[in-house]
Design an enzyme around this catalytic site. Structure first.
Site, PDB file in Angstrom:
ATOM      1  N   TYR A 188       0.834  -1.199   0.000  1.00  0.00           N
ATOM      2  CA  TYR A 188       0.000   0.000   0.000  1.00  0.00           C
ATOM      3  C   TYR A 188       0.871   1.252   0.000  1.00  0.00           C
ATOM      4  CZ  TYR A 188      -4.117  -2.881   0.989  1.00  0.00           C
ATOM      5  OH  TYR A 188      -5.137  -3.813   0.926  1.00  0.00           O
ATOM      6  N   PRO A 231     -16.389  -3.939   0.317  1.00  0.00           N
ATOM      7  CA  PRO A 231     -17.788  -4.231   0.637  1.00  0.00           C
ATOM      8  C   PRO A 231     -18.779  -3.304  -0.061  1.00  0.00           C
ATOM      9  CG  PRO A 231     -16.735  -3.087   2.460  1.00  0.00           C
ATOM     10  CD  PRO A 231     -15.647  -3.443   1.495  1.00  0.00           C
TER      11      PRO A 231
END
Length: 326
Positions: A53, A216
């Site tokens: 990341y 999600p």
């Protein structure tokens, strides 16, 4: 805050997991610190990151930001169940082909040491394989992870982006060694991505893995602004997909309006209602987004609402093979 044991382990984590992928590229360090402080204040103890990341030349930046936040003290590190990942190639390539990514014992050892240094800690609670690497034997993989556990550098091992049969093989091989094996699977799962219900969720439940859904909200498609052309929002790059799902998204927005809740929180509440799910990953860019997501824990969706969501976003029809065969 609500808590649950992560898979078959005895370790309890918050039912929402703080995803940190935006820290660095989208969220500056000061705002990231504010979000992490607010997470602890709200009882969120489960933080997820990855060595890559920051991305590209900045890979490792997110872990570095988290490490500097830990360095402030005040019990920050002690209060966090820390999860990071290994697999992707890092920007500081030193050894040519041996540092191009994957899950060799060599890479696991080298990249684990790098994560520990950037995170300014001597251990990681959950060390996750960011992707399956079928070119490496399970003897090599479990040997590397067992060593890291025995050294006290990691507590548990998790997987991400594994197929149902990968999970089954991993657990069989771990059992043969007398090793605990995987305790979690981090997988793409949402109202618009329900394929994991065929095999990944059943396999995870059978083998004692908690499911940690990533994306999600499907990259903002299930967010409250998906149907709005708001400049600067993640939905701006979703124009084609919004058009593709337009009828479903409009029906979803209408249902959420009846419930008096925004789409993103209903999408999270739907995941939380699934017994296979331990903690969806929320990836806020701002403190306001984080605080808003906490509301999802209070939303209870009754059977009639769950049925309507199934009608709007049909799943694969259940588990394999009954979903498609007799």
């Amino acid at each position: 805050m609500q808590y649950a044991k992560l898979g078959k382990s005895g370790m309890k984590v918050s039912r929402l997991c703080l995803g940190t992928m935006n820290f660095g590229p989208q969220t500056d360090e000061q705002e990231a610190f504010r979000i992490m402080d607010a997470a602890l204040d709200a009882g969120v103890n489960f933080f997820d990151t990855a060595n890559i990341y920051g991305w590209g030349e900045n890979s490792g930046l997110t872990e570095t930001i988290i490490g500097r936040w830990f360095k402030q003290g005040g019990g920050r590190r002690e209060k966090v169940v820390l999860a990071t990942k290994v697999y992707g190639a890092m920007s500081d390539k030193l050894d040519g082909p041996n540092d191009e990514g994957g899950l060799s014992s060599y890479i696991i050892r080298r990249h684990l040491e790098g994560s520990l240094q950037r995170l300014q800690t001597d251990h990681i609670e959950l060390y996750q394989m960011h992707h399956v690497d079928r070119s490496v034997s399970w003897d090599e993989l479990w040997g590397a992870f067992e060593l890291a556990v025995n050294q006290g550098k990691i507590g548990y091992v998790g997987s991400s982006n594994f197929a149902g049969w990968d999970i089954a093989v991993a657990q069989q091989e771990a059992k043969a060694r007398g090793f605990l094996g995987l305790i979690s699977e981090q997988h793409k799962y949402s109202l618009t991505c329900r394929l994991p219900e065929l095999e990944v969720l059943p396999s995870s439940l059978h083998h004692g893995l908690g499911i940690i859904p990533w994306s999600p909200l499907d990259g903002g498609l299930l967010g409250r602004n998906a149907l709005k052309k708001i400049e600067g929002s993640r939905s701006g790059g979703n124009a084609e997909r919004v058009e593709q799902y337009k009828d479903q998204l409009e029906a979803f927005a209408s249902l959420c309006m009846e419930l008096g809740e925004p789409q993103d929180n209903v999408a999270l509440a739907w995941l939380l209602a699934n017994s296979a799910v331990t903690a969806p990953i929320i990836g806020p860019r701002t403190l306001e987004q984080f605080e808003s997501a906490l509301r999802s824990l209070e939303i209870v969706l009754d059977e009639s609402v769950l049925k309507r969501l199934d009608e709007i976003f049909p799943g694969p029809g259940g588990e394999a093979p009954k979903a498609y065969a007799w």
